[in-house]
Design a protein around this motif. Structure first.
Motif, PDB file in Angstrom:
ATOM      1  N   THR A 282      13.149   3.893   1.589  1.00 49.68           N
ATOM      2  CA  THR A 282      13.652   4.447   2.851  1.00 49.68           C
ATOM      3  C   THR A 282      12.518   4.841   3.803  1.00 49.68           C
ATOM      4  O   THR A 282      12.533   4.439   4.983  1.00 49.68           O
ATOM      5  CB  THR A 282      14.596   5.638   2.578  1.00 49.68           C
ATOM      6  OG1 THR A 282      15.661   5.175   1.737  1.00 49.68           O
ATOM      7  CG2 THR A 282      15.173   6.200   3.861  1.00 49.68           C
ATOM      8  N   PRO A 283      11.498   5.611   3.364  1.00 50.30           N
ATOM      9  CA  PRO A 283      10.401   5.931   4.298  1.00 50.30           C
ATOM     10  C   PRO A 283       9.625   4.700   4.758  1.00 50.30           C
ATOM     11  O   PRO A 283       9.198   4.629   5.916  1.00 50.30           O
ATOM     12  CB  PRO A 283       9.493   6.868   3.493  1.00 50.30           C
ATOM     13  CG  PRO A 283      10.267   7.325   2.333  1.00 50.30           C
ATOM     14  CD  PRO A 283      11.357   6.342   2.109  1.00 50.30           C
ATOM     15  N   ILE A 284       9.479   3.732   3.873  1.00 47.86           N
ATOM     16  CA  ILE A 284       8.783   2.495   4.260  1.00 47.86           C
ATOM     17  C   ILE A 284       9.597   1.763   5.325  1.00 47.86           C
ATOM     18  O   ILE A 284       9.052   1.273   6.322  1.00 47.86           O
ATOM     19  CB  ILE A 284       8.523   1.598   3.036  1.00 47.86           C
ATOM     20  CG1 ILE A 284       7.568   2.284   2.063  1.00 47.86           C
ATOM     21  CG2 ILE A 284       7.955   0.248   3.470  1.00 47.86           C
ATOM     22  CD1 ILE A 284       7.394   1.558   0.742  1.00 47.86           C
ATOM     23  N   ALA A 285      10.917   1.714   5.155  1.00 45.10           N
ATOM     24  CA  ALA A 285      11.786   1.052   6.125  1.00 45.10           C
ATOM     25  C   ALA A 285      11.701   1.733   7.487  1.00 45.10           C
ATOM     26  O   ALA A 285      11.652   1.061   8.523  1.00 45.10           O
ATOM     27  CB  ALA A 285      13.224   1.044   5.616  1.00 45.10           C
TER      28      ALA A 285
ATOM     29  N   ARG B  84      16.504  -0.289   4.608  1.00 42.38           N
ATOM     30  CA  ARG B  84      16.087  -0.024   3.228  1.00 42.38           C
ATOM     31  C   ARG B  84      16.312  -1.268   2.360  1.00 42.38           C
ATOM     32  O   ARG B  84      15.474  -1.629   1.545  1.00 42.38           O
ATOM     33  CB  ARG B  84      16.897   1.161   2.698  1.00 42.38           C
ATOM     34  CG  ARG B  84      16.652   1.493   1.257  1.00 42.38           C
ATOM     35  CD  ARG B  84      17.540   2.690   0.851  1.00 42.38           C
ATOM     36  NE  ARG B  84      17.478   2.900  -0.568  1.00 42.38           N
ATOM     37  CZ  ARG B  84      18.258   2.296  -1.457  1.00 42.38           C
ATOM     38  NH1 ARG B  84      19.179   1.447  -1.041  1.00 42.38           N
ATOM     39  NH2 ARG B  84      18.130   2.525  -2.733  1.00 42.38           N
ATOM     40  N   ASN B  85      17.454  -1.945   2.551  1.00 39.36           N
ATOM     41  CA  ASN B  85      17.752  -3.131   1.755  1.00 39.36           C
ATOM     42  C   ASN B  85      16.771  -4.270   2.031  1.00 39.36           C
ATOM     43  O   ASN B  85      16.431  -5.041   1.123  1.00 39.36           O
ATOM     44  CB  ASN B  85      19.187  -3.604   2.000  1.00 39.36           C
ATOM     45  CG  ASN B  85      20.184  -2.752   1.255  1.00 39.36           C
ATOM     46  OD1 ASN B  85      19.830  -2.083   0.293  1.00 39.36           O
ATOM     47  ND2 ASN B  85      21.422  -2.755   1.713  1.00 39.36           N
ATOM     48  N   ALA B  86      16.304  -4.382   3.259  1.00 41.57           N
ATOM     49  CA  ALA B  86      15.304  -5.408   3.573  1.00 41.57           C
ATOM     50  C   ALA B  86      14.012  -5.134   2.805  1.00 41.57           C
ATOM     51  O   ALA B  86      13.376  -6.051   2.284  1.00 41.57           O
ATOM     52  CB  ALA B  86      15.034  -5.458   5.069  1.00 41.57           C
ATOM     53  N   ILE B  87      13.642  -3.860   2.716  1.00 40.32           N
ATOM     54  CA  ILE B  87      12.433  -3.483   1.976  1.00 40.32           C
ATOM     55  C   ILE B  87      12.618  -3.742   0.488  1.00 40.32           C
ATOM     56  O   ILE B  87      11.727  -4.289  -0.178  1.00 40.32           O
ATOM     57  CB  ILE B  87      12.072  -1.997   2.232  1.00 40.32           C
ATOM     58  CG1 ILE B  87      11.734  -1.782   3.703  1.00 40.32           C
ATOM     59  CG2 ILE B  87      10.936  -1.544   1.334  1.00 40.32           C
ATOM     60  CD1 ILE B  87      10.512  -2.546   4.182  1.00 40.32           C
TER      61      ILE B  87
ATOM     62  N   GLN C  69       0.828  -1.208   0.000  1.00 39.19           N
ATOM     63  CA  GLN C  69       0.000   0.000   0.000  1.00 39.19           C
ATOM     64  C   GLN C  69       0.863   1.259   0.000  1.00 39.19           C
ATOM     65  O   GLN C  69       0.619   2.190  -0.753  1.00 39.19           O
ATOM     66  CB  GLN C  69      -0.941   0.005   1.215  1.00 39.19           C
ATOM     67  CG  GLN C  69      -1.901   1.177   1.220  1.00 39.19           C
ATOM     68  CD  GLN C  69      -2.776   1.211  -0.017  1.00 39.19           C
ATOM     69  OE1 GLN C  69      -3.363   0.215  -0.402  1.00 39.19           O
ATOM     70  NE2 GLN C  69      -2.845   2.367  -0.658  1.00 39.19           N
ATOM     71  N   MET C  70       1.914   1.272   0.834  1.00 40.01           N
ATOM     72  CA  MET C  70       2.796   2.442   0.883  1.00 40.01           C
ATOM     73  C   MET C  70       3.519   2.633  -0.443  1.00 40.01           C
ATOM     74  O   MET C  70       3.686   3.759  -0.922  1.00 40.01           O
ATOM     75  CB  MET C  70       3.798   2.315   2.037  1.00 40.01           C
ATOM     76  CG  MET C  70       3.163   2.468   3.408  1.00 40.01           C
ATOM     77  SD  MET C  70       4.369   2.365   4.749  1.00 40.01           S
ATOM     78  CE  MET C  70       5.134   3.982   4.632  1.00 40.01           C
ATOM     79  N   ARG C  71       3.909   1.550  -1.059  1.00 38.34           N
ATOM     80  CA  ARG C  71       4.574   1.625  -2.359  1.00 38.34           C
ATOM     81  C   ARG C  71       3.608   2.167  -3.407  1.00 38.34           C
ATOM     82  O   ARG C  71       3.976   3.004  -4.228  1.00 38.34           O
ATOM     83  CB  ARG C  71       5.072   0.236  -2.756  1.00 38.34           C
ATOM     84  CG  ARG C  71       5.893   0.219  -4.009  1.00 38.34           C
ATOM     85  CD  ARG C  71       6.347  -1.194  -4.290  1.00 38.34           C
ATOM     86  NE  ARG C  71       7.308  -1.256  -5.358  1.00 38.34           N
ATOM     87  CZ  ARG C  71       7.681  -2.373  -5.938  1.00 38.34           C
ATOM     88  NH1 ARG C  71       7.177  -3.523  -5.538  1.00 38.34           N
ATOM     89  NH2 ARG C  71       8.559  -2.359  -6.899  1.00 38.34           N
ATOM     90  N   ALA C  72       2.352   1.699  -3.369  1.00 35.04           N
ATOM     91  CA  ALA C  72       1.338   2.184  -4.311  1.00 35.04           C
ATOM     92  C   ALA C  72       1.040   3.665  -4.082  1.00 35.04           C
ATOM     93  O   ALA C  72       0.716   4.391  -5.026  1.00 35.04           O
ATOM     94  CB  ALA C  72       0.058   1.361  -4.171  1.00 35.04           C
ATOM     95  N   ASP C  73       1.171   4.127  -2.832  1.00 43.02           N
ATOM     96  CA  ASP C  73       0.945   5.541  -2.514  1.00 43.02           C
ATOM     97  C   ASP C  73       2.127   6.417  -2.914  1.00 43.02           C
ATOM     98  O   ASP C  73       2.070   7.637  -2.758  1.00 43.02           O
ATOM     99  CB  ASP C  73       0.658   5.714  -1.019  1.00 43.02           C
ATOM    100  CG  ASP C  73      -0.685   5.117  -0.621  1.00 43.02           C
ATOM    101  OD1 ASP C  73      -1.525   4.891  -1.523  1.00 43.02           O
ATOM    102  OD2 ASP C  73      -0.882   4.877   0.590  1.00 43.02           O
ATOM    103  N   GLY C  74       3.209   5.800  -3.388  1.00 40.16           N
ATOM    104  CA  GLY C  74       4.339   6.575  -3.886  1.00 40.16           C
ATOM    105  C   GLY C  74       5.507   6.691  -2.938  1.00 40.16           C
ATOM    106  O   GLY C  74       6.470   7.402  -3.232  1.00 40.16           O
ATOM    107  N   TYR C  75       5.473   6.029  -1.812  1.00 38.47           N
ATOM    108  CA  TYR C  75       6.598   6.073  -0.877  1.00 38.47           C
ATOM    109  C   TYR C  75       7.755   5.233  -1.413  1.00 38.47           C
ATOM    110  O   TYR C  75       7.561   4.192  -2.028  1.00 38.47           O
ATOM    111  CB  TYR C  75       6.180   5.530   0.500  1.00 38.47           C
ATOM    112  CG  TYR C  75       5.259   6.441   1.259  1.00 38.47           C
ATOM    113  CD1 TYR C  75       5.768   7.508   1.992  1.00 38.47           C
ATOM    114  CD2 TYR C  75       3.891   6.232   1.253  1.00 38.47           C
ATOM    115  CE1 TYR C  75       4.929   8.352   2.701  1.00 38.47           C
ATOM    116  CE2 TYR C  75       3.039   7.064   1.954  1.00 38.47           C
ATOM    117  CZ  TYR C  75       3.561   8.129   2.667  1.00 38.47           C
ATOM    118  OH  TYR C  75       2.731   8.960   3.357  1.00 38.47           O
ATOM    119  N   GLY C  76       8.964   5.690  -1.143  1.00 37.81           N
ATOM    120  CA  GLY C  76      10.154   4.948  -1.520  1.00 37.81           C
ATOM    121  C   GLY C  76      10.527   3.932  -0.454  1.00 37.81           C
ATOM    122  O   GLY C  76       9.877   3.815   0.593  1.00 37.81           O
TER     123      GLY C  76
END
Length: 143
Positions: free
Chosen positions: A23-26, A33-36, A14-21
């Protein structure tokens, strides 16, 4: 190490679909970030991977025969006896003594005259030689 749950997967989708990269998701989830990025990759593969279909032995033999391989070549390739390959091909209503012609059709070698038969075998041999030349050669290990 993070324990990936379906809820977390839904959240990062959902966060990816909302345009988050990544780093913010992590930061939001509390991982790197690498885990994401790795999870994105695995989720994309799982979402787009076609279902794997296992063919039976008979189906693989018939598919190879229909692609233009001779029964002898199939037998060598699949480490089977020629007799077994010929019986599988015949059981599927195909003629085991047939060879492909340039039009993609299959001709019975015993219905050809001698010159046509020689030409058909020469074509098949040149096709096999071309396939052999185009296939990657195994690299020799340097000592």
């Amino acid at each position: 190490m993070i324990n990936w749950t379906p809820e977390l997967d839904d959240k990062i989708r959902q966060m990816r679909a909302d345009g988050y990269g990544a780093t913010p998701i992590a930061r939001e989830i509390g991982t790197t970030r690498n885990a994401i990025l790795g999870r994105f990759f695995r989720l994309d593969r799982a979402d787009t991977a076609p279902p794997r279909v296992e063919l039976s032995l008979d189906d693989r033999v018939v598919a190879k025969f229909n692609s233009g391989m001779s029964c002898e070549r199939i037998a060598m390739n699949m480490r089977m006896s020629r007799k077994t390959v010929r019986s599988i091909v015949a059981a599927h209503g195909l003629n085991p003594s047939a060879v492909p012609n340039p039009d993609g059709d299959i001709d019975d070698i015993w219905e050809m005259d001698e010159d046509e038969r020689r030409a058909a075998f020469a074509r098949a041999a040149s096709e096999n030689a071309r396939k052999t030349r185009l296939s990657p050669s195994p690299q020799k290990a340097s000592a």
